[in-house]
Design a protein around this motif. Structure first.
Motif, PDB file in Angstrom:
ATOM      1  N   THR A  85      -4.420   9.502  -0.637  1.00 46.45           N
ATOM      2  CA  THR A  85      -4.017   8.490  -1.726  1.00 46.45           C
ATOM      3  C   THR A  85      -4.990   7.892  -2.373  1.00 46.45           C
ATOM      4  O   THR A  85      -6.082   7.573  -2.022  1.00 46.45           O
ATOM      5  CB  THR A  85      -2.909   7.501  -1.077  1.00 46.45           C
ATOM      6  OG1 THR A  85      -2.356   6.715  -2.045  1.00 46.45           O
ATOM      7  CG2 THR A  85      -3.984   6.808  -0.261  1.00 46.45           C
ATOM      8  N   GLY A  86      -4.718   7.534  -3.694  1.00 41.95           N
ATOM      9  CA  GLY A  86      -5.770   6.853  -4.824  1.00 41.95           C
ATOM     10  C   GLY A  86      -5.138   6.802  -6.301  1.00 41.95           C
ATOM     11  O   GLY A  86      -4.009   7.346  -6.697  1.00 41.95           O
ATOM     12  N   PRO A  87      -5.910   6.285  -7.000  1.00 43.93           N
ATOM     13  CA  PRO A  87      -5.996   6.298  -8.429  1.00 43.93           C
ATOM     14  C   PRO A  87      -6.152   7.529  -9.306  1.00 43.93           C
ATOM     15  O   PRO A  87      -6.831   8.623  -8.608  1.00 43.93           O
ATOM     16  CB  PRO A  87      -7.060   5.114  -9.012  1.00 43.93           C
ATOM     17  CG  PRO A  87      -8.003   5.098  -8.038  1.00 43.93           C
ATOM     18  CD  PRO A  87      -7.403   5.565  -6.692  1.00 43.93           C
ATOM     19  N   ILE A  88      -5.403   7.703 -10.386  1.00 45.33           N
ATOM     20  CA  ILE A  88      -5.633   8.868 -11.119  1.00 45.33           C
ATOM     21  C   ILE A  88      -6.407   8.481 -12.220  1.00 45.33           C
ATOM     22  O   ILE A  88      -7.672   8.878 -12.788  1.00 45.33           O
ATOM     23  CB  ILE A  88      -4.312   9.839 -11.565  1.00 45.33           C
ATOM     24  CG1 ILE A  88      -3.798  10.037 -10.252  1.00 45.33           C
ATOM     25  CG2 ILE A  88      -4.743  10.872 -12.450  1.00 45.33           C
ATOM     26  CD1 ILE A  88      -2.323  10.729 -10.418  1.00 45.33           C
TER      27      ILE A  88
ATOM     28  N   GLY B 112      -6.065   4.902 -15.181  1.00 45.50           N
ATOM     29  CA  GLY B 112      -5.217   3.676 -15.569  1.00 45.50           C
ATOM     30  C   GLY B 112      -4.237   3.221 -14.405  1.00 45.50           C
ATOM     31  O   GLY B 112      -4.968   2.839 -13.210  1.00 45.50           O
ATOM     32  N   LYS B 113      -3.142   3.136 -14.826  1.00 45.50           N
ATOM     33  CA  LYS B 113      -2.332   2.396 -13.716  1.00 45.50           C
ATOM     34  C   LYS B 113      -1.394   3.982 -12.925  1.00 45.50           C
ATOM     35  O   LYS B 113      -0.929   3.702 -12.016  1.00 45.50           O
ATOM     36  CB  LYS B 113      -1.192   1.752 -14.328  1.00 45.50           C
ATOM     37  CG  LYS B 113      -1.348   0.420 -14.747  1.00 45.50           C
ATOM     38  CD  LYS B 113      -0.396  -0.513 -15.222  1.00 45.50           C
ATOM     39  CE  LYS B 113      -0.930  -1.902 -15.387  1.00 45.50           C
ATOM     40  NZ  LYS B 113       0.140  -2.739 -15.999  1.00 45.50           N
ATOM     41  N   LEU B 114      -1.935   5.081 -13.174  1.00 45.19           N
ATOM     42  CA  LEU B 114      -1.529   6.165 -12.640  1.00 45.19           C
ATOM     43  C   LEU B 114      -2.186   6.318 -11.121  1.00 45.19           C
ATOM     44  O   LEU B 114      -3.382   6.223 -10.834  1.00 45.19           O
ATOM     45  CB  LEU B 114      -1.722   7.508 -13.207  1.00 45.19           C
ATOM     46  CG  LEU B 114      -0.574   7.630 -14.557  1.00 45.19           C
ATOM     47  CD1 LEU B 114      -1.169   9.025 -15.241  1.00 45.19           C
ATOM     48  CD2 LEU B 114       0.761   7.875 -14.297  1.00 45.19           C
ATOM     49  N   ILE B 115      -1.214   6.757 -10.172  1.00 46.45           N
ATOM     50  CA  ILE B 115      -1.604   6.653  -8.746  1.00 46.45           C
ATOM     51  C   ILE B 115      -0.837   7.703  -8.303  1.00 46.45           C
ATOM     52  O   ILE B 115       0.125   8.502  -8.808  1.00 46.45           O
ATOM     53  CB  ILE B 115      -1.345   5.655  -8.107  1.00 46.45           C
ATOM     54  CG1 ILE B 115       0.116   4.994  -7.885  1.00 46.45           C
ATOM     55  CG2 ILE B 115      -2.160   4.178  -8.277  1.00 46.45           C
ATOM     56  CD1 ILE B 115       0.619   4.061  -7.052  1.00 46.45           C
ATOM     57  N   TYR B 116      -1.402   8.424  -7.038  1.00 46.21           N
ATOM     58  CA  TYR B 116      -0.752   9.599  -6.338  1.00 46.21           C
ATOM     59  C   TYR B 116      -0.761   9.297  -4.642  1.00 46.21           C
ATOM     60  O   TYR B 116      -1.617   8.595  -4.413  1.00 46.21           O
ATOM     61  CB  TYR B 116      -1.625  10.726  -6.688  1.00 46.21           C
ATOM     62  CG  TYR B 116      -2.786  10.918  -5.935  1.00 46.21           C
ATOM     63  CD1 TYR B 116      -2.874  11.871  -4.703  1.00 46.21           C
ATOM     64  CD2 TYR B 116      -3.945  10.266  -6.164  1.00 46.21           C
ATOM     65  CE1 TYR B 116      -3.896  12.203  -4.006  1.00 46.21           C
ATOM     66  CE2 TYR B 116      -5.125  10.718  -5.435  1.00 46.21           C
ATOM     67  CZ  TYR B 116      -5.084  11.464  -4.644  1.00 46.21           C
ATOM     68  OH  TYR B 116      -6.219  11.646  -3.775  1.00 46.21           O
TER      69      TYR B 116
ATOM     70  N   GLN C 193       1.065   1.790 -10.672  1.00 44.17           N
ATOM     71  CA  GLN C 193       0.870   0.622  -9.980  1.00 44.17           C
ATOM     72  C   GLN C 193       1.357  -0.411 -10.815  1.00 44.17           C
ATOM     73  O   GLN C 193       0.960  -1.101 -11.880  1.00 44.17           O
ATOM     74  CB  GLN C 193      -0.767   0.368  -9.899  1.00 44.17           C
ATOM     75  CG  GLN C 193      -1.014  -0.668  -9.184  1.00 44.17           C
ATOM     76  CD  GLN C 193      -1.003  -0.669  -7.609  1.00 44.17           C
ATOM     77  OE1 GLN C 193      -1.093   0.259  -7.058  1.00 44.17           O
ATOM     78  NE2 GLN C 193      -0.002  -1.770  -7.030  1.00 44.17           N
ATOM     79  N   ALA C 194       2.792  -0.645 -10.707  1.00 45.37           N
ATOM     80  CA  ALA C 194       3.359  -1.468 -11.576  1.00 45.37           C
ATOM     81  C   ALA C 194       2.827  -2.972 -11.617  1.00 45.37           C
ATOM     82  O   ALA C 194       2.957  -3.479 -12.605  1.00 45.37           O
ATOM     83  CB  ALA C 194       4.996  -1.365 -11.325  1.00 45.37           C
ATOM     84  N   THR C 195       2.708  -3.524 -10.559  1.00 45.02           N
ATOM     85  CA  THR C 195       2.366  -4.849 -10.452  1.00 45.02           C
ATOM     86  C   THR C 195       0.980  -4.689  -9.172  1.00 45.02           C
ATOM     87  O   THR C 195       0.987  -3.557  -8.483  1.00 45.02           O
ATOM     88  CB  THR C 195       3.165  -5.956  -9.926  1.00 45.02           C
ATOM     89  OG1 THR C 195       3.552  -5.802  -8.568  1.00 45.02           O
ATOM     90  CG2 THR C 195       4.166  -5.857 -10.991  1.00 45.02           C
ATOM     91  N   PRO C 196       0.298  -5.542  -9.195  1.00 44.42           N
ATOM     92  CA  PRO C 196      -0.561  -5.574  -8.021  1.00 44.42           C
ATOM     93  C   PRO C 196       0.021  -5.480  -6.538  1.00 44.42           C
ATOM     94  O   PRO C 196      -0.720  -4.905  -5.713  1.00 44.42           O
ATOM     95  CB  PRO C 196      -1.624  -6.848  -7.965  1.00 44.42           C
ATOM     96  CG  PRO C 196      -1.434  -7.483  -9.338  1.00 44.42           C
ATOM     97  CD  PRO C 196      -0.068  -6.713  -9.816  1.00 44.42           C
TER      98      PRO C 196
ATOM     99  N   GLN D  78       4.277  -0.472  -6.221  1.00 45.37           N
ATOM    100  CA  GLN D  78       4.278   0.958  -6.475  1.00 45.37           C
ATOM    101  C   GLN D  78       5.523   1.707  -6.581  1.00 45.37           C
ATOM    102  O   GLN D  78       6.353   1.327  -5.858  1.00 45.37           O
ATOM    103  CB  GLN D  78       3.179   1.691  -5.569  1.00 45.37           C
ATOM    104  CG  GLN D  78       1.885   0.953  -5.352  1.00 45.37           C
ATOM    105  CD  GLN D  78       0.862   1.635  -4.275  1.00 45.37           C
ATOM    106  OE1 GLN D  78       1.744   2.092  -3.408  1.00 45.37           O
ATOM    107  NE2 GLN D  78      -0.188   1.412  -4.218  1.00 45.37           N
ATOM    108  N   LEU D  79       5.392   2.350  -7.704  1.00 46.92           N
ATOM    109  CA  LEU D  79       6.703   3.129  -8.113  1.00 46.92           C
ATOM    110  C   LEU D  79       6.338   4.678  -8.164  1.00 46.92           C
ATOM    111  O   LEU D  79       5.339   4.953  -8.803  1.00 46.92           O
ATOM    112  CB  LEU D  79       7.470   2.734  -9.427  1.00 46.92           C
ATOM    113  CG  LEU D  79       7.867   1.444  -9.544  1.00 46.92           C
ATOM    114  CD1 LEU D  79       8.401   0.952 -10.826  1.00 46.92           C
ATOM    115  CD2 LEU D  79       9.059   0.934  -8.464  1.00 46.92           C
ATOM    116  N   TYR D  80       7.088   5.551  -7.268  1.00 46.65           N
ATOM    117  CA  TYR D  80       6.756   6.968  -7.374  1.00 46.65           C
ATOM    118  C   TYR D  80       7.891   7.919  -7.429  1.00 46.65           C
ATOM    119  O   TYR D  80       9.019   7.695  -7.358  1.00 46.65           O
ATOM    120  CB  TYR D  80       6.099   7.220  -5.871  1.00 46.65           C
ATOM    121  CG  TYR D  80       4.685   6.590  -5.540  1.00 46.65           C
ATOM    122  CD1 TYR D  80       3.636   7.633  -5.633  1.00 46.65           C
ATOM    123  CD2 TYR D  80       4.903   5.633  -4.677  1.00 46.65           C
ATOM    124  CE1 TYR D  80       2.234   6.942  -5.288  1.00 46.65           C
ATOM    125  CE2 TYR D  80       3.421   5.186  -4.327  1.00 46.65           C
ATOM    126  CZ  TYR D  80       2.468   5.723  -4.691  1.00 46.65           C
ATOM    127  OH  TYR D  80       0.942   5.287  -4.285  1.00 46.65           O
TER     128      TYR D  80
END
Length: 221
Positions: free
Chosen positions: A37-40, A42-46, A73-76, A79-81
């Protein structure tokens, strides 16, 4: 009452609320979970998971689950997936495909950390034609007691929202309760190990209870 005791009390209440069965079939299982798991950008994560599950008294691979997801990463703390899961069942000779939407909320202004994960699934199986809607709600709590050591507990309830041809009833589907420890590894990666109890509602007079040795490796970057 501590958050861990709250989770276990909730698990007991949900177990008592499950449909009564004339008998319960018990099984010993081993589940291994590898998650990256991690950032892609900006706010994109996976996240991406590989999970072999060995059952039938820890002798046969009952399931192999592959589950990638992309999110924001909607807020600190939120997370929305949107994700997809492919589930192979070698012992049964069946496969399952899933789409899912997930919201993960972290509550960190506590002693320890509380996590809420809500997942809505759309499921298709090779032994049926219809799609099932299933809702999953998990609560997880960890409490650090030393550097890179945190006892933890979680409970997750599964509810079928409709009645496809391959599962002709809705309502309670399964309940998972986990107690174990989280160990810190290099960076922010962790490993979790412990006992997981899974109660599964099945067609016929007997439910199934799996006693699971669960080991999960989380690689974070």
């Amino acid at each position: 009452m501590s958050p861990i005791r709250h989770l276990l009390t909730l698990a007991a209440a949900l177990a008592l609320a499950t449909p009564a069965a004339a008998q319960v079939d018990h099984d010993l299982s081993t589940w291994v979970n590898l998650t990256a798991t991690g950032p892609i950008a900006g706010k994109l994560i996976y996240f991406a998971e590989v999970q072999p599950r060995v059952g039938r008294d820890a002798e046969d691979v009952e399931q192999l689950l592959l589950r990638p997801a992309i999110g924001v990463q909607a807020t600190p703390n939120l997370q929305l997936y949107l994700g997809y899961a492919h589930v192979e069942e070698p012992a049964a000779g069946e496969n399952e495909e899933r789409l899912f939407q997930q919201a993960t909320l972290f509550v960190r202004d506590l002693p320890g950390e509380l996590q809420s994960r809500t997942r809505l699934e759309q499921r298709w199986r090779t032994d049926g034609r219809d799609m099932q809607w299933r809702l999953r709600q998990m609560l997880r709590y960890e409490y650090p007691v030393a550097r890179k050591l945190a006892p933890m507990a979680s409970v997750e309830a599964f509810v079928a929202l409709n009645e496809p041809d391959w599962r002709p009833r809705s309502g309670f589907d399964q309940l998972r309760t986990f107690v174990g420890v989280e160990l810190g590894l290099k960076g922010t990666s962790t490993i979790e190990a412990g006992y997981l109890n899974q109660i599964v509602d099945r067609a016929g007079p007997a439910s199934r209870m799996n006693h699971v040795l669960s080991v999960s490796l989380f690689l974070r970057h």
